[in-house]
Design a protein around this motif. Structure first.
Motif, PDB file in Angstrom:
ATOM      1  N   PRO A   1       0.838  -1.202   0.000  1.00 39.18           N
ATOM      2  CA  PRO A   1       0.000   0.000   0.000  1.00 39.18           C
ATOM      3  C   PRO A   1       0.872   1.250   0.000  1.00 39.18           C
ATOM      4  O   PRO A   1       1.954   1.261   0.603  1.00 39.18           O
ATOM      5  CB  PRO A   1      -0.807  -0.112   1.294  1.00 39.18           C
ATOM      6  CG  PRO A   1      -0.033  -1.058   2.160  1.00 39.18           C
ATOM      7  CD  PRO A   1       0.672  -1.993   1.239  1.00 39.18           C
ATOM      8  N   GLU A   2       0.423   2.289  -0.674  1.00 39.98           N
ATOM      9  CA  GLU A   2       1.168   3.544  -0.739  1.00 39.98           C
ATOM     10  C   GLU A   2       0.462   4.597   0.106  1.00 39.98           C
ATOM     11  O   GLU A   2      -0.704   4.913  -0.126  1.00 39.98           O
ATOM     12  CB  GLU A   2       1.279   4.030  -2.184  1.00 39.98           C
ATOM     13  CG  GLU A   2       2.035   5.337  -2.322  1.00 39.98           C
ATOM     14  CD  GLU A   2       2.123   5.831  -3.756  1.00 39.98           C
ATOM     15  OE1 GLU A   2       2.429   7.033  -3.945  1.00 39.98           O
ATOM     16  OE2 GLU A   2       1.867   5.032  -4.685  1.00 39.98           O
ATOM     17  N   ILE A   3       1.163   5.136   1.092  1.00 40.10           N
ATOM     18  CA  ILE A   3       0.599   6.192   1.940  1.00 40.10           C
ATOM     19  C   ILE A   3       0.768   7.514   1.201  1.00 40.10           C
ATOM     20  O   ILE A   3       1.867   8.069   1.128  1.00 40.10           O
ATOM     21  CB  ILE A   3       1.287   6.235   3.317  1.00 40.10           C
ATOM     22  CG1 ILE A   3       1.147   4.885   4.032  1.00 40.10           C
ATOM     23  CG2 ILE A   3       0.688   7.357   4.164  1.00 40.10           C
ATOM     24  CD1 ILE A   3       1.909   4.801   5.340  1.00 40.10           C
ATOM     25  N   LEU A   4      -0.317   8.030   0.662  1.00 35.50           N
ATOM     26  CA  LEU A   4      -0.247   9.248  -0.140  1.00 35.50           C
ATOM     27  C   LEU A   4      -0.001  10.478   0.722  1.00 35.50           C
ATOM     28  O   LEU A   4       0.536  11.480   0.229  1.00 35.50           O
ATOM     29  CB  LEU A   4      -1.533   9.415  -0.951  1.00 35.50           C
ATOM     30  CG  LEU A   4      -1.852   8.294  -1.943  1.00 35.50           C
ATOM     31  CD1 LEU A   4      -3.174   8.575  -2.656  1.00 35.50           C
ATOM     32  CD2 LEU A   4      -0.723   8.114  -2.952  1.00 35.50           C
ATOM     33  N   THR A   5      -0.400  10.432   1.975  1.00 35.16           N
ATOM     34  CA  THR A   5      -0.196  11.561   2.894  1.00 35.16           C
ATOM     35  C   THR A   5       0.970  11.288   3.832  1.00 35.16           C
ATOM     36  O   THR A   5       1.007  11.779   4.969  1.00 35.16           O
ATOM     37  CB  THR A   5      -1.476  11.838   3.705  1.00 35.16           C
ATOM     38  OG1 THR A   5      -1.976  10.605   4.244  1.00 35.16           O
ATOM     39  CG2 THR A   5      -2.549  12.477   2.840  1.00 35.16           C
ATOM     40  N   TRP A   6       1.933  10.506   3.375  1.00 34.97           N
ATOM     41  CA  TRP A   6       3.078  10.145   4.213  1.00 34.97           C
ATOM     42  C   TRP A   6       3.789  11.393   4.717  1.00 34.97           C
ATOM     43  O   TRP A   6       3.960  12.378   3.993  1.00 34.97           O
ATOM     44  CB  TRP A   6       4.048   9.295   3.404  1.00 34.97           C
ATOM     45  CG  TRP A   6       5.200   8.785   4.208  1.00 34.97           C
ATOM     46  CD1 TRP A   6       5.234   7.659   4.960  1.00 34.97           C
ATOM     47  CD2 TRP A   6       6.497   9.382   4.332  1.00 34.97           C
ATOM     48  NE1 TRP A   6       6.468   7.512   5.558  1.00 34.97           N
ATOM     49  CE2 TRP A   6       7.263   8.557   5.188  1.00 34.97           C
ATOM     50  CE3 TRP A   6       7.082  10.537   3.815  1.00 34.97           C
ATOM     51  CZ2 TRP A   6       8.578   8.843   5.534  1.00 34.97           C
ATOM     52  CZ3 TRP A   6       8.401  10.831   4.153  1.00 34.97           C
ATOM     53  CH2 TRP A   6       9.128   9.988   5.000  1.00 34.97           C
ATOM     54  N   ARG A   7       4.207  11.341   5.995  1.00 33.96           N
ATOM     55  CA  ARG A   7       4.960  12.453   6.592  1.00 33.96           C
ATOM     56  C   ARG A   7       6.223  11.892   7.258  1.00 33.96           C
ATOM     57  O   ARG A   7       6.178  10.849   7.911  1.00 33.96           O
ATOM     58  CB  ARG A   7       4.126  13.163   7.660  1.00 33.96           C
ATOM     59  CG  ARG A   7       2.911  13.882   7.096  1.00 33.96           C
ATOM     60  CD  ARG A   7       2.187  14.685   8.147  1.00 33.96           C
ATOM     61  NE  ARG A   7       1.624  13.843   9.189  1.00 33.96           N
ATOM     62  CZ  ARG A   7       0.469  13.191   9.102  1.00 33.96           C
ATOM     63  NH1 ARG A   7      -0.237  13.279   7.987  1.00 33.96           N
ATOM     64  NH2 ARG A   7       0.012  12.473  10.087  1.00 33.96           N
ATOM     65  N   ALA A   8       7.309  12.604   7.101  1.00 34.09           N
ATOM     66  CA  ALA A   8       8.564  12.169   7.707  1.00 34.09           C
ATOM     67  C   ALA A   8       8.511  12.295   9.223  1.00 34.09           C
ATOM     68  O   ALA A   8       9.130  11.530   9.947  1.00 34.09           O
ATOM     69  CB  ALA A   8       9.729  12.991   7.152  1.00 34.09           C
ATOM     70  N   LYS A   9       7.738  13.281   9.693  1.00 30.81           N
ATOM     71  CA  LYS A   9       7.680  13.548  11.125  1.00 30.81           C
ATOM     72  C   LYS A   9       6.461  12.889  11.750  1.00 30.81           C
ATOM     73  O   LYS A   9       5.441  12.688  11.113  1.00 30.81           O
ATOM     74  CB  LYS A   9       7.626  15.054  11.388  1.00 30.81           C
ATOM     75  CG  LYS A   9       8.902  15.790  11.022  1.00 30.81           C
ATOM     76  CD  LYS A   9       8.790  17.252  11.309  1.00 30.81           C
ATOM     77  CE  LYS A   9       7.911  17.971  10.296  1.00 30.81           C
ATOM     78  NZ  LYS A   9       7.919  19.434  10.477  1.00 30.81           N
ATOM     79  N   THR A  10       6.585  12.558  13.022  1.00 32.88           N
ATOM     80  CA  THR A  10       5.439  12.088  13.792  1.00 32.88           C
ATOM     81  C   THR A  10       5.311  12.975  15.014  1.00 32.88           C
ATOM     82  O   THR A  10       6.295  13.558  15.472  1.00 32.88           O
ATOM     83  CB  THR A  10       5.601  10.619  14.218  1.00 32.88           C
ATOM     84  OG1 THR A  10       4.487  10.236  15.036  1.00 32.88           O
ATOM     85  CG2 THR A  10       6.880  10.404  15.010  1.00 32.88           C
ATOM     86  N   GLN A  11       4.132  13.092  15.550  1.00 29.79           N
ATOM     87  CA  GLN A  11       3.926  13.948  16.732  1.00 29.79           C
ATOM     88  C   GLN A  11       4.384  13.265  18.009  1.00 29.79           C
ATOM     89  O   GLN A  11       4.564  13.887  19.041  1.00 29.79           O
ATOM     90  CB  GLN A  11       2.443  14.325  16.849  1.00 29.79           C
ATOM     91  CG  GLN A  11       1.899  15.057  15.630  1.00 29.79           C
ATOM     92  CD  GLN A  11       2.754  16.229  15.215  1.00 29.79           C
ATOM     93  OE1 GLN A  11       3.226  16.998  16.049  1.00 29.79           O
ATOM     94  NE2 GLN A  11       2.982  16.380  13.916  1.00 29.79           N
ATOM     95  N   LEU A  12       4.541  11.954  17.967  1.00 27.62           N
ATOM     96  CA  LEU A  12       4.889  11.187  19.161  1.00 27.62           C
ATOM     97  C   LEU A  12       6.342  10.768  19.078  1.00 27.62           C
ATOM     98  O   LEU A  12       6.796  10.255  18.068  1.00 27.62           O
ATOM     99  CB  LEU A  12       3.973   9.979  19.292  1.00 27.62           C
ATOM    100  CG  LEU A  12       2.464  10.288  19.277  1.00 27.62           C
ATOM    101  CD1 LEU A  12       1.674   8.999  19.408  1.00 27.62           C
ATOM    102  CD2 LEU A  12       2.102  11.247  20.380  1.00 27.62           C
ATOM    103  N   LYS A  13       7.064  10.937  20.151  1.00 24.21           N
ATOM    104  CA  LYS A  13       8.488  10.598  20.184  1.00 24.21           C
ATOM    105  C   LYS A  13       8.699   9.211  20.784  1.00 24.21           C
ATOM    106  O   LYS A  13       7.934   8.769  21.614  1.00 24.21           O
ATOM    107  CB  LYS A  13       9.248  11.645  21.022  1.00 24.21           C
ATOM    108  CG  LYS A  13       8.999  13.079  20.553  1.00 24.21           C
ATOM    109  CD  LYS A  13       9.446  13.288  19.111  1.00 24.21           C
ATOM    110  CE  LYS A  13       9.227  14.741  18.689  1.00 24.21           C
ATOM    111  NZ  LYS A  13       9.566  14.978  17.307  1.00 24.21           N
TER     112      LYS A  13
END
Length: 258
Positions: free
Chosen positions: A246-258
Motif C-alpha cells: 500500500p502507498e501512503i499518499l499523505t506520508w509524513r517524515a515527522k510524527t507527533q509522538l516521540k
C-alpha cells in the motif's frame, strides 16, 4: 460503486495528498499553550492559500448544516469536527487536527493528534495505540484483501489495550469527493466487506476513545464529544491500494509522538 483511479488520476491524488500532508505538518508546529483554535484555523487558511489549494471542509454541507471553518480542530474529549474559536489551547491538552484540501479537483485528507507539552503516560500510550492501529490497518490494505481486514486491525489494537473505537463515524473512500465508497468503520470482521483492488484510494482514520465508545453531538451541530468526558484520539492517512505494498499518499517524515 467504489471508484478505481487510473494512473493520471492517481498522480493528481498524490499531489493533493502531498499538499494536505505538508499543511498538516505546518499547522502541527503551531500548536502551543495560549494560541486560540481560531488562530490555528486562520493560519491553516493562509497555508492553503500559499499552496494554491482550497479547504475541503469549508462550506461542507450535511443536511442544513454548513461547516464554517477551514480545518477540524478538536481538543481532549472532543472526537472530531471541532470548530476553531477563541478557546485557548492549554498545556497538557491533546489536539486533534483534521485537514483536507482540494487541489485540481482532487481531495487529500489526513489527521493527527498533537500532545501539548508533557502528558500523562497513560494518555501517551493511548495516542501511541491509535497511531499503531493506523499503521496496522494500512499494512493489510492490499489488493485481494477485504475492507473488513482493515476495520478488524483497528478494533483489535484498541481493545487489546482496553480502549474503545468510535462506531458512529468512519473512514471512507476519497478522490474527486471528500466521501466516496466504501465506508471503513473502525470495527469489523476479517474477510468481510468489499474486496480491495488496485487504484482504490482510502482515507483510513482510527478514532479511539480512552473510555466508552459512546459519543454525543454538541449544540454547534458539528463537534462530537465522548459521552463520559474521557479523551479521544484520531490519526488518518489517505492510502492507495496497489498490486504490491500500500502507498501512503499523505506520508509524513515527522510524527507527533516521540
Amino acid at each position: 460503486m467504489i471508484p478505481i483511479k487510473n494512473a493520471k488520476e492517481i498522480e493528481k491524488m498524490r499531489r493533493a495528498c502531498r499538499s494536505a500532508s505538508e499543511i498538516l505538518d505546518r499547522v502541527s508546529e503551531l500548536i502551543r499553550p495560549g494560541i486560540t483554535t481560531k488562530e490555528v484555523d486562520d493560519a491553516a487558511a493562509d497555508f492553503m492559500s500559499d499552496a494554491r489549494v482550497k479547504s475541503a471542509f469549508l462550506g461542507y454541507r450535511l443536511g442544513h448544516r454548513v461547516f464554517p471553518r477551514n480545518i477540524c480542530i478538536s481538543l481532549n474529549d472532543e472526537v472530531v469536527h471541532g470548530i476553531g474559536s477563541q478557546r485557548r489551547i492549554q498545556y497538557g491538552d491533546i489536539v486533534k487536527l483534521d485537514i483536507g484540501v482540494v487541489e485540481d479537483g482532487w481531495v487529500g485528507d489526513n489527521a493527527t493528534t498533537v500532545p501539548v507539552g508533557v502528558i500523562d503516560e497513560r494518555i501517551y500510550q493511548f495516542l501511541r495505540t491509535t497511531e499503531n492501529a493506523l499503521a496496522k490497518a494500512i499494512s493489510v490494505a492490499r489488493e485481494g484483501g477485504r475492507v473488513g481486514d482493515i476495520c478488524a486491525e483497528i478494533e483489535d489494537e484498541a481493545r487489546h489495550f482496553g480502549f474503545s473505537v468510535v462506531r458512529e463515524f468512519v473512514g471512507h473512500g476519497v478522490g474527486r469527493k471528500m466521501h466516496e465508497e466504501p465506508q471503513i468503520p473502525n470495527y469489523g470482521k476479517r474477510g468481510s466487506g468489499p474486496k480491495l483492488k488496485a487504484g482504490m484510494t482510502l482515507a483510513i482514520e482510527p478514532m479511539i476513545n480512552m473510555g466508552t465508545s459512546d459519543v454525543r453531538l454538541l449544540e454547534d451541530g458539528w463537534t462530537v464529544q465522548t459521552a463520559d468526558g474521557q479523551p479521544s484520539s484520531h490519526f488518518e492517512h489517505t492510502v492507495l491500494i496497489t498490486k504490491e505494498e500500500p502507498e501512503i499518499l499523505t506520508w509524513r517524515a515527522k510524527t507527533q509522538l516521540k
